[in-house]
Scaffold this active site. Structure first.
Site, PDB file in Angstrom:
ATOM      1  N   CYS A 112      14.126 -32.881   4.583  1.00  0.00           N
ATOM      2  CA  CYS A 112      13.663 -31.693   4.285  1.00  0.00           C
ATOM      3  C   CYS A 112      14.092 -30.517   4.302  1.00  0.00           C
ATOM      4  O   CYS A 112      13.826 -29.698   3.567  1.00  0.00           O
ATOM      5  CB  CYS A 112      12.324 -31.634   5.217  1.00  0.00           C
ATOM      6  SG  CYS A 112      10.941 -33.344   4.971  1.00  0.00           S
ATOM      7  N   HIS A 248       8.817 -24.773   4.386  1.00  0.00           N
ATOM      8  CA  HIS A 248       8.620 -26.204   3.965  1.00  0.00           C
ATOM      9  C   HIS A 248       6.929 -26.679   4.098  1.00  0.00           C
ATOM     10  O   HIS A 248       6.403 -26.206   5.242  1.00  0.00           O
ATOM     11  CB  HIS A 248       9.633 -27.120   4.686  1.00  0.00           C
ATOM     12  CG  HIS A 248       9.145 -28.491   4.589  1.00  0.00           C
ATOM     13  ND1 HIS A 248       9.132 -29.045   3.317  1.00  0.00           N
ATOM     14  CD2 HIS A 248       9.211 -29.661   5.607  1.00  0.00           C
ATOM     15  CE1 HIS A 248       8.943 -30.281   3.369  1.00  0.00           C
ATOM     16  NE2 HIS A 248       8.814 -30.731   4.872  1.00  0.00           N
ATOM     17  N   ASN A 278       3.626 -33.004   0.249  1.00  0.00           N
ATOM     18  CA  ASN A 278       4.798 -32.797   1.175  1.00  0.00           C
ATOM     19  C   ASN A 278       5.967 -33.308   0.146  1.00  0.00           C
ATOM     20  O   ASN A 278       6.025 -34.404  -0.172  1.00  0.00           O
ATOM     21  CB  ASN A 278       4.994 -33.519   2.338  1.00  0.00           C
ATOM     22  CG  ASN A 278       6.122 -33.471   3.175  1.00  0.00           C
ATOM     23  OD1 ASN A 278       7.556 -33.081   2.608  1.00  0.00           O
ATOM     24  ND2 ASN A 278       6.443 -33.695   4.494  1.00  0.00           N
TER      25      ASN A 278
END
Ligand code: UT7
Length: 321
Positions: A112, A248, A278
């Site tokens: 990520c 994020h 996500n």
């Protein structure tokens, strides 16, 4: 020599999985998913659609916004954990799709935080005059490594790609980047198989993302709160100086906890988690482009990007847009 963000772009696949779709697939509810994650829907690639297709569309969107072509670039970095193939790397494949030749292209595998790592590397290469204009892309097809029978993970992940064009400038731009990693946490969030270990060791058919969600959650909140303070302090600014926080998009509750610790009102946070889920390394450039295109993010504003993910890897970027 400094680096500025010249333009942004993003793309999400057309196919959408809503929380109601998951109610028919696993034992879950729209209410639980919204309350525990903030997610309402996520975009998922169709059969035959690949990460490279998403990255190409995001890259063309950023190039189009700048009025540039592939020949105007001299570096491509693609951050991803779901590359089309092992090699050539995704940067090279994207260069070929866009019609560029000769300049360096590579990909980064930092889960990520990959887009932040890419931003930091491209910034360093521009600041040391090794290139003048870079395309940095974060793209994922997490649906290809998601177990749609595991309710604790399948409701989280989505597919998409985001892109920025960076270029040399006489003023910052990218004010600072801070990168971190700690492999001691490698067993909390991972994909179990690969080329050298061998694929499909643990299951007869396919492997999937494995995550100890609660533990990841706790470390993410603490680590990202510290990282934000470290980044702001090093630059001599405070959270009140920030126009926008672009985090994020892993879990709305993680973002709310960080905002609380920073004393940052939720109105100054770009949130796309409800619509995108996500999307790992794609989530920050996608959120950035959404807020640039809808007019929230304006030239001259101070932005903080922050990401945390498998490894663990984490990183931040403080940017004057
Ligand atoms: O992208 C970067 C890294 N990733 C993250 O940052 C993700 C971090 N973790 C999270 O976002 C959260 O931990 C999750 C959203 C994954 C899970 O939320 P949670 O509040 O930590 O739930 P939990 O795992 O503690 O589970 C609570 C309960 C459990 O039931 P019991 O044992 O209390 O009876 C789970 O079985 O919720 C249950 N549960 C569900 N219930 C309905 C887990 N998934 C679901 C579901 N629907 N989809």
């Amino acid at each position: 020599m400094y680096t500025r963000i010249r333009s942004t772009g993003h793309y999400v696949p057309e196919r959408v999985l809503t929380n109601q779709d998951f109610e028919r697939m696993v034992t879950t509810s729209d209410e639980w998913i919204r309350a525990r994650t903030g997610i309402e829907r996520r975009h998922i690639v169709s059969p035959g659609e690949t990460n490279l297709d998403l990255c190409e569309k995001a890259a063309r969107s950023a190039l189009g916004a700048a009025g540039l072509g592939a020949e105007d670039l001299d570096l491509i970095l693609v951050a991803t954990t779901t590359p089309n193939q092992v090699f050539p790397n995704m940067g090279v494949l994207l260069q070929d799709r866009l019609g560029g030749h000769g300049y360096p292209c590579t990909s980064l595998e930092s889960a990520c935080a990959g887009f932040i790592y890419g931003l930091a590397i491209a910034n360093s290469l521009i600041q040391t005059s090794q290139c003048r204009r870079a395309l940095v892309v974060g793209g994922e097809t997490l649906s290809r490594i998601t177990d749609y029978t595991d309710r604790s993970t399948c409701i989280l992940f989505g597919d998409g790609a985001g892109a920025v064009i960076l270029e040399a400038a006489s003023e910052p731009g990218i004010i600072a980047t801070h990168l971190h990693a700690d492999g001691a946490y490698k067993d909390l969030l991972y994909y179990p198989s690969g080329i050298s270990l061998g694929f499909d060791r643990l299951r007869e058919s396919r492997d999937f993302i494995r995550m100890k969600g609660g533990e990841v959650f706790r470390v993410a909140v603490n680590t990202l709160s510290q990282l934000a303070l470290e980044t702001l302090e090093a630059a001599g600014v405070t959270s009140t100086d920030l126009s926008w926080f672009v985090p994020h998009q892993a879990n709305l509750r993680i973002i709310q906890s960080i905002a609380h610790k920073l004393g940052l009102p939720m109105e100054r946070i770009v949130l796309t988690i409800a619509d995108h889920g996500n999307t790992s390394t794609a989530s920050i450039p996608m959120a950035l482009d959404v807020a640039v295109r809808d007019g929230r993010i304006q030239r001259g504003q101070l932005l903080l990007f922050e990401a945390f993910g498998g490894g663990f890897t984490w990183g931040s970027a403080l940017v004057r847009y």
